[in-house]
Design a protein around this motif. Structure first.
Motif, mmCIF file in Angstrom:
data_model
loop_
_atom_site.group_PDB
_atom_site.id
_atom_site.type_symbol
_atom_site.label_atom_id
_atom_site.label_comp_id
_atom_site.label_asym_id
_atom_site.label_seq_id
_atom_site.Cartn_x
_atom_site.Cartn_y
_atom_site.Cartn_z
ATOM 1 N N GLN A 51 0.825 -1.206 0.000
ATOM 2 C CA GLN A 51 0.000 0.000 0.000
ATOM 3 C C GLN A 51 0.861 1.258 0.000
ATOM 4 O OE1 GLN A 51 -2.429 -0.508 3.485
ATOM 5 N NE2 GLN A 51 -3.854 -1.912 2.465
ATOM 6 N N VAL A 52 1.904 1.264 0.819
ATOM 7 C CA VAL A 52 2.799 2.424 0.887
ATOM 8 C C VAL A 52 3.532 2.611 -0.440
ATOM 9 C CG1 VAL A 52 4.887 3.329 2.005
ATOM 10 C CG2 VAL A 52 3.054 2.355 3.384
ATOM 11 N N PHE A 53 3.965 1.511 -1.064
ATOM 12 C CA PHE A 53 4.643 1.597 -2.352
ATOM 13 C C PHE A 53 3.742 2.253 -3.401
ATOM 14 C CE2 PHE A 53 5.130 -0.199 -6.601
ATOM 15 C CZ PHE A 53 6.418 0.241 -6.913
ATOM 16 N N TRP A 54 2.505 1.782 -3.526
ATOM 17 C CA TRP A 54 1.612 2.326 -4.542
ATOM 18 C C TRP A 54 1.196 3.748 -4.216
ATOM 19 C CZ3 TRP A 54 1.960 0.693 -9.075
ATOM 20 C CH2 TRP A 54 2.211 -0.648 -9.353
ATOM 21 N N LEU A 55 1.097 4.086 -2.953
ATOM 22 C CA LEU A 55 0.814 5.461 -2.574
ATOM 23 C C LEU A 55 1.964 6.371 -3.010
ATOM 24 C CD1 LEU A 55 -0.971 7.505 -1.023
ATOM 25 C CD2 LEU A 55 0.382 6.944 0.997
ATOM 26 N N GLY A 56 3.186 5.961 -2.719
ATOM 27 C CA GLY A 56 4.354 6.738 -3.135
ATOM 28 C C GLY A 56 4.470 6.840 -4.646
ATOM 29 N N PHE A 57 4.206 5.751 -5.352
ATOM 30 C CA PHE A 57 4.251 5.747 -6.806
ATOM 31 C C PHE A 57 3.209 6.705 -7.385
ATOM 32 C CE2 PHE A 57 2.997 3.986 -10.938
ATOM 33 C CZ PHE A 57 4.234 3.992 -11.585
ATOM 34 N N GLY A 58 2.016 6.683 -6.817
ATOM 35 C CA GLY A 58 0.965 7.590 -7.277
ATOM 36 C C GLY A 58 1.320 9.046 -7.046
ATOM 37 N N ILE A 59 1.888 9.360 -5.906
ATOM 38 C CA ILE A 59 2.303 10.734 -5.618
ATOM 39 C C ILE A 59 3.400 11.165 -6.568
ATOM 40 C CG2 ILE A 59 3.462 12.197 -3.898
ATOM 41 C CD1 ILE A 59 1.889 10.629 -1.748
ATOM 42 N N LEU A 60 4.364 10.288 -6.818
ATOM 43 C CA LEU A 60 5.448 10.598 -7.749
ATOM 44 C C LEU A 60 4.909 10.866 -9.150
ATOM 45 C CD1 LEU A 60 8.508 10.797 -8.311
ATOM 46 C CD2 LEU A 60 8.453 8.340 -8.779
ATOM 47 N N MET A 61 4.000 10.025 -9.624
ATOM 48 C CA MET A 61 3.420 10.222 -10.955
ATOM 49 C C MET A 61 2.623 11.520 -11.018
ATOM 50 S SD MET A 61 4.372 7.901 -13.032
ATOM 51 C CE MET A 61 5.962 7.872 -12.221
ATOM 52 N N TYR A 62 1.888 11.825 -9.968
ATOM 53 C CA TYR A 62 1.146 13.080 -9.920
ATOM 54 C C TYR A 62 2.096 14.273 -10.024
ATOM 55 C CZ TYR A 62 -1.455 17.043 -8.148
ATOM 56 O OH TYR A 62 -2.008 18.285 -8.009
ATOM 57 N N LEU A 63 3.179 14.237 -9.257
ATOM 58 C CA LEU A 63 4.133 15.347 -9.296
ATOM 59 C C LEU A 63 4.780 15.489 -10.666
ATOM 60 C CD1 LEU A 63 5.793 14.945 -5.788
ATOM 61 C CD2 LEU A 63 4.123 16.668 -6.514
ATOM 62 N N LEU A 64 5.089 14.366 -11.308
ATOM 63 C CA LEU A 64 5.683 14.431 -12.650
ATOM 64 C C LEU A 64 4.708 15.023 -13.663
ATOM 65 C CD1 LEU A 64 7.638 11.055 -12.821
ATOM 66 C CD2 LEU A 64 8.583 13.357 -12.644
ATOM 67 N N VAL A 65 3.464 14.612 -13.608
ATOM 68 C CA VAL A 65 2.452 15.145 -14.527
ATOM 69 C C VAL A 65 2.224 16.624 -14.244
ATOM 70 C CG1 VAL A 65 -0.002 15.031 -15.148
ATOM 71 C CG2 VAL A 65 1.340 12.947 -14.969
ATOM 72 N N TYR A 66 2.125 16.987 -12.994
ATOM 73 C CA TYR A 66 1.919 18.384 -12.619
ATOM 74 C C TYR A 66 3.077 19.246 -13.107
ATOM 75 C CZ TYR A 66 1.190 22.506 -9.714
ATOM 76 O OH TYR A 66 1.006 23.791 -9.280
ATOM 77 N N ARG A 67 4.299 18.748 -12.943
ATOM 78 C CA ARG A 67 5.483 19.485 -13.384
ATOM 79 C C ARG A 67 5.483 19.648 -14.898
ATOM 80 N NH1 ARG A 67 10.688 16.667 -13.594
ATOM 81 N NH2 ARG A 67 11.660 17.912 -15.172
ATOM 82 N N ASN A 68 5.127 18.586 -15.624
ATOM 83 C CA ASN A 68 5.099 18.665 -17.084
ATOM 84 C C ASN A 68 4.043 19.651 -17.566
ATOM 85 O OD1 ASN A 68 7.194 16.904 -17.483
ATOM 86 N ND2 ASN A 68 5.884 15.119 -17.727
ATOM 87 N N LYS A 69 2.885 19.681 -16.919
ATOM 88 C CA LYS A 69 1.854 20.647 -17.298
ATOM 89 C C LYS A 69 2.332 22.069 -17.039
ATOM 90 C CE LYS A 69 -2.324 17.931 -16.860
ATOM 91 N NZ LYS A 69 -3.631 17.795 -16.200
ATOM 92 N N LYS A 70 3.017 22.262 -15.918
ATOM 93 C CA LYS A 70 3.519 23.591 -15.566
ATOM 94 C C LYS A 70 4.578 24.043 -16.570
ATOM 95 C CE LYS A 70 5.110 26.053 -11.476
ATOM 96 N NZ LYS A 70 5.533 25.929 -10.087
ATOM 97 N N ILE A 71 5.452 23.148 -16.974
ATOM 98 C CA ILE A 71 6.500 23.467 -17.952
ATOM 99 C C ILE A 71 5.874 23.764 -19.306
ATOM 100 C CG2 ILE A 71 8.425 22.486 -19.273
ATOM 101 C CD1 ILE A 71 9.266 21.031 -16.696
ATOM 102 N N ASN A 72 4.877 22.984 -19.725
ATOM 103 C CA ASN A 72 4.222 23.202 -21.014
ATOM 104 C C ASN A 72 3.466 24.521 -21.058
ATOM 105 O OD1 ASN A 72 5.227 20.845 -22.069
ATOM 106 N ND2 ASN A 72 3.418 19.644 -21.519
ATOM 107 N N LYS A 73 2.908 24.974 -19.946
ATOM 108 C CA LYS A 73 2.187 26.252 -19.912
ATOM 109 C C LYS A 73 3.130 27.445 -20.070
ATOM 110 C CE LYS A 73 -1.890 25.038 -17.267
ATOM 111 N NZ LYS A 73 -2.663 25.316 -16.040
ATOM 112 N N THR A 74 4.364 27.315 -19.572
ATOM 113 C CA THR A 74 5.304 28.423 -19.635
ATOM 114 C C THR A 74 5.961 28.545 -21.007
ATOM 115 O OG1 THR A 74 7.101 27.077 -18.745
ATOM 116 C CG2 THR A 74 5.789 28.365 -17.168
ATOM 117 N N GLN A 75 5.858 27.520 -21.823
ATOM 118 C CA GLN A 75 6.515 27.580 -23.143
ATOM 119 C C GLN A 75 5.655 28.213 -24.159
ATOM 120 O OE1 GLN A 75 7.692 23.572 -24.007
ATOM 121 N NE2 GLN A 75 9.432 23.672 -22.650
#
Length: 75
Positions: A51-75
């Motif tokens: 459960q902890v592994f999948w929770l951490g994996f989900g948070i990591l994926m969320y942060l990566l997607v959020y970061r990519n959206k933020k980078i794409n908006k600034t370009q």
């Protein structure tokens, strides 16, 4: 697995179901004839680790997607 899910459903009012899942593991292992005391503890630890592994994996994926959206908006 279904037996543990049933026990978790009954104990849904317990915050974070602390101890409920572990008790369900113990009950279901005893039901199938595994009565060694340490086995249900190991199974419970493995379930919580999963459960902890999948929770951490989900948070990591969320942060990566959020970061990519933020980078794409600034370009």
């Amino acid at each position: 697995e279904m037996g543990v899910m049933l026990v978790k459903t009954v104990g849904a009012f317990v915050p974070a179901q602390i101890g409920v899942e572990e008790q369900g593991n113990r009950m279901m292992l005893e039901l199938v004839g595994v009565s060694v005391a340490g086995i249900w503890v190991v199974v419970s630890i493995l379930r919580r680790a999963r459960q902890v592994f999948w929770l951490g994996f989900g948070i990591l994926m969320y942060l990566l997607v959020y970061r990519n959206k933020k980078i794409n908006k600034t370009q």
